[in-house]
Design a protein around this motif. Structure first.
Motif, PDB file in Angstrom:
ATOM      1  N   LEU A   1      31.188  -2.789  18.156  1.00  0.00           N
ATOM      2  CA  LEU A   1      33.174  -2.367  17.918  1.00  0.00           C
ATOM      3  C   LEU A   1      33.038  -1.590  18.610  1.00  0.00           C
ATOM      4  N   ALA A   2      32.035  -0.167  18.446  1.00  0.00           N
ATOM      5  CA  ALA A   2      32.460   1.129  18.800  1.00  0.00           C
ATOM      6  C   ALA A   2      32.413   0.815  19.958  1.00  0.00           C
ATOM      7  N   LEU A   3      31.077   0.329  21.114  1.00  0.00           N
ATOM      8  CA  LEU A   3      31.302   0.321  22.077  1.00  0.00           C
ATOM      9  C   LEU A   3      32.022   0.168  23.068  1.00  0.00           C
ATOM     10  N   ILE A   4      32.509  -1.148  22.385  1.00  0.00           N
ATOM     11  CA  ILE A   4      34.242  -1.695  23.186  1.00  0.00           C
ATOM     12  C   ILE A   4      34.980  -1.063  23.608  1.00  0.00           C
ATOM     13  N   SER A   5      35.441  -0.325  22.317  1.00  0.00           N
ATOM     14  CA  SER A   5      36.274   0.673  22.138  1.00  0.00           C
ATOM     15  C   SER A   5      36.882   2.122  23.157  1.00  0.00           C
ATOM     16  N   GLY A   6      34.889   2.385  22.638  1.00  0.00           N
ATOM     17  CA  GLY A   6      34.859   3.162  24.209  1.00  0.00           C
ATOM     18  C   GLY A   6      34.836   2.862  25.455  1.00  0.00           C
ATOM     19  N   TRP A   7      35.029   1.481  25.666  1.00  0.00           N
ATOM     20  CA  TRP A   7      34.961   1.190  27.197  1.00  0.00           C
ATOM     21  C   TRP A   7      36.246   1.084  27.428  1.00  0.00           C
ATOM     22  N   MET A   8      37.016   0.171  25.961  1.00  0.00           N
ATOM     23  CA  MET A   8      38.584  -0.375  26.744  1.00  0.00           C
ATOM     24  C   MET A   8      39.181   1.142  26.481  1.00  0.00           C
TER      25      MET A   8
END
Length: 467
Positions: free
Chosen positions: A314-321
């Protein structure tokens, strides 16, 4: 004798990062994973030799200059889960890997947002010299607000303006590497005591909105002059940037239909920019889990999934988005009204992702998917099954090959070299050996320098009007 045409040859690229875990948050806990050895040079040199054994085009080393602190507005989750932090510089690895290989290419990621193009162009030229022309540059504009803040900015430039800035950045790099030194400027004339003919080295006299660079490049021309230009943005503005600059594009599409549409858009854009439709090599992100047979591969995949860290994903997805997913419930879906100043193509992909039932994926489903190998498709199976699927993807989408993420490292790459490469080679669907020459010539077979239709060619001395 069979009359079936030979299958199109598939290209492989390894996707890694000078950090723990990279695209598989939590898998660093697996007893066979060695990603925590990212600090050891021997990890990288051993990996390079493995990839060259498997005839990979290259290793693409991602990078960030900030942490994924969008999720919950804090560093706590990425630090705790090892979600791309700690992370070291990718360019430092290249010389050592080049020293133990002869053909493997190196795509290094560096942002146009946080380093002046003058010293950076020298670093590129230096690596191109030391690798004998095997270097590529993955051009990124940045997407993490934490990086911008630590470079003295309140936030990043707006998404499209970052690309405007990058356009000028590349103009400076092209002028320095293509137009400053004539081809025969270095004469090494011992009798006359002249190393360089100064009349053949020219100021670039660049003065633009963002940069003023009056003088000469201080490196002599390298084997490729300009390194192979890689790019990964597929937003509308990113696509325009790629059409003019990219020679290889990395894309992330969870479904075959989405990949086919993306590949078509990239090739259309290249053609509209006056280039050939296949003047760009396109690699789709993919994670392969394989073993001697299907059952062993599936068991391996289930084992890997048990180590995945949902918070890290979720941390990665949040950063990408650029969207804080901690404000969503696990059963929520990403709506259509999300605004992002990060990777806009990621927002579009996550919004469009859906299951076999056609329903949009929930936040929980997205995190579970990303937990092993990132957001690219995961192919699990025996060598025969995996080869069938890869050949099918290439035939149906017109993609050139795959940017292979790992579940564990170097194990995932070792499995691909042991099981998948020989299977594809036996079918005539994978190179038996490398093409000679630089990375650019290996990719296109048209020499060491950028093609005449490429934007960089406009800045060669003969065309640049440099006085």
């Amino acid at each position: 004798m069979s009359t079936n045409p030979a299958p199109r040859q598939i290209r492989f690229n390894a996707f890694d990062m000078n950090c723990v875990g990279h695209q598989s948050p939590g898998l660093w806990k697996h007893p066979k994973d060695q990603s925590a050895r990212y600090k050891d040079l021997s990890y990288w040199t051993d990996l390079a030799k493995t990839l060259e054994k498997g005839k990979f085009d290259g290793i693409f080393i991602a990078d960030v200059l900030g942490t994924y602190d969008v999720f919950g507005g804090s560093n706590e989750v990425p630090l705790r889960t090892g979600a791309q932090v700690p992370v070291n510089d990718p360019l430092m690895l290249v010389s050592a890997m080049a020293a133990v290989t002869e053909n493997l290419g190196f795509g290094v990621t560096a942002s146009t947002s946080y380093e002046h193009p003058y010293p950076f162009s020298r670093r590129l030229a230096t690596l191109d010299h030391l690798t004998k022309g095997r270097i590529g540059w993955n051009v990124v504009t940045g997407y993490l607000p934490s990086a911008a803040r630590n470079m003295g900015q309140e936030d990043q430039l707006e998404h499209d303006e970052r690309y405007n800035h990058a356009d000028e950045y590349l103009e400076v790099v092209y002028k320095l590497l293509e137009g400053s030194w004539e081809e025969d400027a270095v004469v090494k004339d011992v009798e006359r005591g002249i190393f360089t003919d100064s009349s053949k080295v020219h100021d670039i006299n660049h003065e633009g909105k963002y940069f003023k660079v009056p003088g000469i490049a201080i490196t002599e021309p390298s084997p490729q002059r300009t390194p192979v230009i890689f790019q990964a943005g597929t937003s509308s503005r990113g696509m325009k940037f790629a059409a003019a600059n990219a020679e290889a594009v990395f894309v992330t599409c969870p479904t075959k239909d989405m990949l086919k549409a993306t590949v078509t858009k990239i090739r259309d854009a290249a053609e509209a920019a006056g280039r050939g439709r296949h003047d760009v090599r396109i690699y789709a992100m993919q994670t392969i889990i394989t073993d001697v047979d299907s059952a062993a591969a599936q068991a391996k995949f289930e084992d890997y999934k048990s180590y995945a860290d949902i918070d890290g994903a979720l941390a990665l997805i949040s950063g990408w988005m650029g969207v804080d997913l901690s404000t969503y419930g696990p059963d929520d879906v990403i709506g259509a009204n999300v605004k992002s100043n990060a990777i806009q193509s990621s927002v579009e992909m996550f919004q469009q992702a859906s299951g076999d039932d056609g329903n949009p994926w929930t936040i929980r489903q997205l995190a579970e998917w990303v937990g092993v190998g990132g957001f690219g498709p995961i192919t699990v199976g025996s060598p025969t099954e995996v080869a069938d699927k890869l050949i099918d993807w290439v035939q149906e989408t017109d993609v050139d090959g795959f940017n292979l993420a790992y579940a564990i490292t170097p194990g995932t790459f070792e499995d691909i070299v042991e099981f998948i490469v020989p299977e594809l080679q036996a079918r005539g669907a994978y190179p038996a050996d490398y093409v000679e020459g630089t990375l650019r010539n290996k990719l296109f077979g048209k020499g060491d320098r950028v093609q005449d239709s490429h934007r960089a060619a406009n800045y060669r001395f003969v065309n640049a009007g440099v006085k």
